[in-house]
Design an enzyme around this catalytic site. Structure first.
Site, PDB file in Angstrom:
ATOM      1  CD  GLN A 163     -35.482 -44.856 -38.355  1.00 41.94           C
ATOM      2  OE1 GLN A 163     -34.339 -44.920 -38.757  1.00 41.94           O
ATOM      3  NE2 GLN A 163     -35.861 -43.971 -37.459  1.00 41.94           N
ATOM      4  CD  GLU A 205     -39.036 -46.428 -32.773  1.00 38.85           C
ATOM      5  OE1 GLU A 205     -40.032 -46.251 -33.509  1.00 38.85           O
ATOM      6  OE2 GLU A 205     -38.129 -45.596 -32.644  1.00 38.85           O
ATOM      7  CG  ASP A 242     -39.224 -41.489 -39.197  1.00 41.21           C
ATOM      8  OD1 ASP A 242     -38.635 -40.731 -40.003  1.00 41.21           O
ATOM      9  OD2 ASP A 242     -38.741 -41.802 -38.096  1.00 41.21           O
ATOM     10  CD  GLU A 285     -40.276 -38.623 -37.417  1.00 42.65           C
ATOM     11  OE1 GLU A 285     -39.184 -38.822 -36.849  1.00 42.65           O
ATOM     12  OE2 GLU A 285     -41.347 -39.143 -37.041  1.00 42.65           O
ATOM     13  CG  ASP A 312     -36.398 -36.845 -35.565  1.00 43.88           C
ATOM     14  OD1 ASP A 312     -35.860 -36.233 -34.623  1.00 43.88           O
ATOM     15  OD2 ASP A 312     -36.306 -38.085 -35.677  1.00 43.88           O
ATOM     16  CE  LYS A 337     -36.948 -38.891 -32.248  1.00 49.50           C
ATOM     17  NZ  LYS A 337     -36.058 -39.427 -33.321  1.00 49.50           N
ATOM     18  NE  ARG A 366     -34.187 -40.388 -30.342  1.00 47.56           N
ATOM     19  CZ  ARG A 366     -33.129 -39.631 -30.674  1.00 47.56           C
ATOM     20  NH1 ARG A 366     -32.822 -38.583 -29.919  1.00 47.56           N
ATOM     21  NH2 ARG A 366     -32.411 -39.875 -31.756  1.00 47.56           N
ATOM     22  CB  SER A 367     -34.973 -46.760 -31.494  1.00 54.67           C
ATOM     23  OG  SER A 367     -33.685 -46.191 -31.489  1.00 54.67           O
ATOM     24  CE  LYS A 388     -42.057 -41.494 -34.443  1.00 58.16           C
ATOM     25  NZ  LYS A 388     -41.064 -41.176 -35.481  1.00 58.16           N
TER      26      LYS A 388
END
Length: 427
Positions: A163, A205, A242, A285, A312, A337, A366-367, A388
């Protein structure tokens, strides 16, 4: 008196054009705090529940009017008149009011918006910047940014299963310089991608999303950009991945469609280990799926001394799950998060638990984001050392970086940039 006298929940739009929750909290003094909550695309199954309306005729079911109504009625009635400085008590009130393990009744998007807005109002009234309100006089460590410059998986429409491919400016002398390192590599990478005749459009992102031959081709492209920008891979700028492995884990195997591979946990560990030997990768991640705890143990045993292994989807910012991971010696880092758990108090508890166990805590966006920059203040306020929050494009990502630049300026000479020391779990 910091008594709460008014609370307003409203539906706004996030960076993906989907509805999200914003909350205003007004104090008796006339001070107001405003906060809005993010939303993820690849989510852990044990995350706190984001309450959506489900009305297919409105935003394809993604409306958040129910969550806003919960703020404006039930939550408002419960916390009206409470002291905004009593964050832990207020958050406990929200948790008890919801009454579920995962905020499913009121919605974590409702509870988090209120929790954050109250903190911002209290900080404003106290005359303190938010990071100082969170962390007191000990808040002085700037975080090392992990910049997602190539997107794949659920964040992009290309052939990459992993990702995120990130650059980490571990050799920068300050946060401001770390941002410059990242921006210069980002622009160099854009030119490299463009020169190959590939599109330079960006993902959720802010990273590029080219269709390249395979994952190693993406890594090599980033290394080329680092060198062409005048930096030394590994010493000045390291790499992070990730995998978001839960997204391609089915029937006990990791299916890398872009590579034409179907791998066991051990084989996928070996593949990741090979990449870590060949390239300056210092952080991975979600290298295994959230339910593959045996795979996580294998990965941790193989790479846990030399690579940061971030949970995560595995931990979902939840102290109960993190405690289990610590006891089983699984991973060595947790991604934080705020909307995975739904209140600031629970977020801070997860950060503290990680640190006490020698795990690192990486604060994350978050995205689906908004212009809210609270996570920047959380990163500094808790001395979390890593953040991040996307690539070097999209104003929803820049909001966090720019807030961190302001914080570093505010700290002046006492500001500290940890660089490679942020990875204290690898010592």
């Amino acid at each position: 008196m910091s008594a709460i006298v008014d609370i307003i929940g409203r539906e706004i739009i996030d960076s993906r054009g989907n509805p999200t929750v914003e909350c205003d909290v007004l104090l008796e003094s006339g001070v107001m705090g405003r906060a809005s909550v993010p939303s993820g695309a690849s989510t852990g199954s044990r995350e706190a529940i984001e309450l959506r309306d489900g009305d297919k005729n409105r935003y394809f079911g993604k409306g958040v009017l129910k969550a806003c109504e919960n703020i404006n009625t039930e939550i408002s009635e419960a916390i009206m008149g409470l002291d905004a400085n009593e964050q832990a008590f207020l958050d406990r009130t929200l948790i008890d009011l919801d009454g579920t393990d995962n905020k499913a009744r009121l919605g974590a998007n409702a509870t988090l918006a209120v929790s954050m807005a109250v903190a911002k109002a209290a900080a404003e009234e106290s005359g303190l910047p938010l990071y100082r309100y969170f962390g007191g006089s000990g808040a002085m460590q700037m975080p090392v940014p992990m910049m997602n410059v190539i997107n794949g998986g659920a964040h992009a429409n290309n052939n990459l299963d992993l990702q995120e491919f990130m650059i980490i400016p571990v050799g920068a002398p300050s946060f401001r310089e770390a941002i410059r390192y990242g921006a210069e590599v980002f622009h160099t990478l854009k030119k490299i991608i463009n020169d190959k005749g590939l599109p330079t459009s960006v993902g959720d992102e802010g990273g590029f999303a080219p269709s390249v031959e395979n994952h190693e081709a993406a890594i090599k492209m980033i290394l080329q950009a680092i060198e062409q920008a005048g930096y030394e891979p590994g010493t000045q700028i390291a790499l992070g991945l990730d995998c978001a492995a839960s997204e391609f884990y089915k029937d006990g195997k990791y299916h890398l469609a872009g590579e034409g591979m179907s791998l066991s946990s051990a084989d996928f560990t070996n593949l990741l280990g090979t990449w870590c030997d060949k390239y300056p990768i210092i952080s991975i991640e979600d290298g295994m799926a959230e339910n593959d705890w045996d795979g996580w143990a294998t990965l941790t045993n193989a790479l846990g001394k030399k690579v940061q292994l971030v949970g995560d989807d595995l931990f979902v910012t939840n102290t109960k799950i993190l405690r289990e991971g610590i006891q089983k010696n699984v991973a060595n880092s947790i991604l934080i998060k705020i909307n995975q758990i739904g209140t600031l108090t629970e977020t801070f508890a997860a950060i503290e638990m990680a640190k006490r166990a020698g795990y690192t805590a990486v604060i994350s966006h978050r995205s689906g984001e908004t212009e809210d920059s609270t996570i920047a203040d959380i990163a500094v306020g808790t001395n979390s050392l890593q953040i991040k929050t996307g690539s070097m494009s999209r104003s929803d990502r820049m909001a966090k970086y720019n807030q961190l630049l302001r914080i570093e300026e505010d700290l002046g000479d006492i500001a500290s940039y940890p660089g490679r020391n942020a990875f204290y779990n690898l010592k």
